[in-house]
Design an enzyme around this catalytic site. Sequence first.
Site, short mmCIF file in Angstrom:
data_model
loop_
_atom_site.label_atom_id
_atom_site.label_comp_id
_atom_site.label_asym_id
_atom_site.label_seq_id
_atom_site.Cartn_x
_atom_site.Cartn_y
_atom_site.Cartn_z
N CYS A 11 0.73 -1.07 0.13
CA CYS A 11 -0.23 0.18 -0.66
C CYS A 11 1.45 0.63 0.10
O CYS A 11 1.79 1.50 0.10
CB CYS A 11 -0.84 0.46 0.65
SG CYS A 11 0.01 0.05 2.55
N CYS A 14 3.69 2.17 2.78
CA CYS A 14 4.22 0.90 2.37
C CYS A 14 5.42 1.82 0.73
O CYS A 14 7.02 1.70 1.83
CB CYS A 14 4.36 -0.78 1.61
SG CYS A 14 3.85 -1.06 2.07
N ASP A 439 9.26 28.90 -30.64
CA ASP A 439 10.31 30.14 -31.69
C ASP A 439 9.49 29.77 -33.01
O ASP A 439 8.64 29.18 -33.10
CB ASP A 439 11.23 28.29 -31.75
CG ASP A 439 12.52 29.10 -32.46
OD1 ASP A 439 13.05 29.79 -32.34
OD2 ASP A 439 12.59 27.84 -33.33
N ASP A 638 13.39 24.01 -31.25
CA ASP A 638 13.66 22.53 -31.90
C ASP A 638 14.94 22.86 -32.44
O ASP A 638 16.18 22.29 -32.75
CB ASP A 638 12.75 22.45 -32.88
CG ASP A 638 13.36 23.79 -34.45
OD1 ASP A 638 13.58 24.50 -33.97
OD2 ASP A 638 13.63 23.12 -35.26
N ASP A 642 17.53 27.25 -28.70
CA ASP A 642 16.27 26.99 -28.03
C ASP A 642 16.32 26.77 -26.93
O ASP A 642 15.89 26.85 -25.62
CB ASP A 642 15.36 26.34 -28.74
CG ASP A 642 15.29 26.88 -30.05
OD1 ASP A 642 14.88 28.30 -30.41
OD2 ASP A 642 14.14 26.67 -31.15
#
Length: 838
Positions: A11, A14, A439, A638, A642
Amino acid sequence: MKQYNVNGMSCAACSTRVEKAVSKVEGVTSCSVSLLTNSMGVEGDAKEADILAAVEKAGYSASVKGENTAKPTEHAEEEFLKDKETPVLKKRLILSFCFLVPLMYLSMGHMMWNWPLPGILAENHVAMGILQLLLTGCVMIINQKFFVSGFQSLLHGAPNMDTLVALGAGASFGYSTYALFAMTDAQMRQDMAGVMTYMHEFYFESAAMILTLITVGKMLEARSKGKTTDALKGLMRLAPKTAVVIRNGQEQTVSIEQVRKGDVFVVRPGEHIPVDGIVLEGSSAIDESALTGESIPVDKKAGDIVSAATLNQSGYIRCEASRVGEDTTLSQIIQMVSDAAATKAPIAKVADKVSGVFVPIVIVIAVITIAVWMLAGESVGFALARGIAVLVISCPCALGLATPVAIMVGSGKGAKNGVMFKTAVSLEETGKVQIVALDKTGTITSGEPKVTDVIPDSKIAREELLEIAYALEKKSEHPLAKAILSYAKEQKVPDGIEVSEFQAVPGNGLSGLNDGENLTGGNLNFIRQHAEVSENVEAEARKLADQGKTPLFFARNGRFLGMIAVADVIKEDSPQAVQELQNMGIRVVMLTGDNEQTARAIGAQAGVDEVIAGVLPEGKEEVIRRLKNQGKVAMVGDGINDAPALTRADMGIAIGAGTDIAIDAADVVLMKSRLTDVPAAIRLSRATLRNIHENLFWAFIYNVIGIPLAAGIWYPLFGWKLNPMFGAAAMSLSSVCVVTNALRLNWFRMKDATRDRKIKTRKKQEEMTMEKTMKIEGMMCGHCEASVKKALEALAEVEAAEVSHEKGTAVVTLRSEVSDEVLKKAVEEKDYTVVEIR
């Protein structure tokens, strides 16, 4: 992050216990334990042996994930995620029912409804009691795991759900055994009234039923949990097992582990691509839906990239292996989903804190319940039943599973659709963004300049202009030249003109000779030096520039031939993506290093709210820093340039076709390189967070309602009391309900924009303004104020300026971002000194 397998957890208490124990190990910087996958992610330089020892000291066992296996990582991971619990629990359940059915017949069927019994038992109550004890003992032995785990945890000072079950069932069994011995004493004294009284004090069936019902719940929970990892297991099953490689000029089928970078492999129609590679020969249509979710096959030819696990649908292709083993796109996707499951979302911390103290508090409540009812004059049996009901209805599992099951299903759903969330944090936080910075190049636009207009002079043919432009540009390495070459090949322009004495003038243009004729091409200033350009042509060129296009001019022997416009065109889905983001109440900002004119033209086509042009890589990071003062910011990019901005933003989103550096810096990766996946990712994040809130609500409210009912709070008023057996059933179902609710995310339509729910209205977004206060020296009077005010308000980005020569300040209200240098320059051109801008 180093990952470990953890065994023995039952559970949330734990997982919290293990997490605390490992976090205390020297060298561990962070630790996250997943109850869902029984895994643990650890960061830091701590020794593996110390980590394993800490887990064992906490009362559990652990091993390094992938250790002692010769299989590839994804295969080992798939084996680990295989549902091993359900078969074991199913066997335990069948055996338990074999003993529970006769027990229930005896205890309830005969006692309550007078069902018939063999003569040897019908009037022998002691024998009936002994038989009930034996049948219950068998059920307890079958489900001994509850007792072993429960009492071990109790001895370690960290009671868990198994402790509650073991205490509840054990108390029922213990008190019933006492009643049985008391009955034998009454039987010996010929006290038949006492015999019948003790007969009704038996709770053997409750002990057995509690264990059996909890096992039913555990089995249902295990099956449901297994379904939450279906997406991850499905990705793992995609991994090809063999590849056909060329060795010594011969085709050989080898296991996937034997493929090395640089190997040449072949793929026939109907076969899966074994590893990432580059097509050397042949062409085909490749079904990439397994990785991107895109159902339409993608045409591939020599030079194109292919990815492992995608399906070759038509042609025969030869490829060179570029990424193998754990470096393939598929393996990275699997790792991302696995890491997301191994990390914890911030919202899970609330449930973890509650789970850490939940079981001890429940035990205390159970003890208090028993004591209060006995002091109130109720029988021991009545008081004990209320205490046992409290123990068995309380469910820390539902709290512990509320967040991880939703995270696992959500990240798996994203992976199937080409949206990769690297961590649970990124999955939770993406939906909270208020501003998305995009961008321009490669994100809003295709990143590859293309010819948009061919405008020849009235006295020459279009084909002649293209032929001359092709002849000049094919000797150039400039990106704009590549656009003209690509267009010329598409238009099948003949390659008949040869240029000699070729020269490239950086930043201006090109020149060369053909059969004694001077050929020139370049920008307007360059071409004016070689030919006369009419005002009409210049006006047309300005119109093209206003549209974000770059006009290139061509001439021959001093005679103007025409112009060709080149532009980095926006992607087809960019305006749709921007519109969807705006409909979700998100402000969209475009960042670019391009000039203001080109940037505003592209921004207008895409429909963004704001354009910030002329920013360098470090400038993008500075803009993101300022935008964060206005709300939670996501940066989408990309390129290498960036990466700083992606890292600085609250949420970095990388286009999948971008550079590895951008992908590494981001929190979310869009595998399909489509901008419409940005709003899709935000939708999925919001849906997942909503699902987590629902799960936590039901987990909390279940315990808030269930525990007082079990304790008998309403018994004096309404006569309501809860049988421990029904409490056990409710406990079992609570976890199942939470997991089942999370599974609903599998049917969520993340691409459906029709139900977008705005977090903040567009009106409020548009009203968002930004102020800057400038401290200015040199202003002496009202005339100075007016001069500064006029200079500032002349800037397009400035909405208004409140200037005071007495305070020496100018409070500037901006309608869009503007750099401090621009504001400073505007004021200092009027011969005043700007001391500070804040």
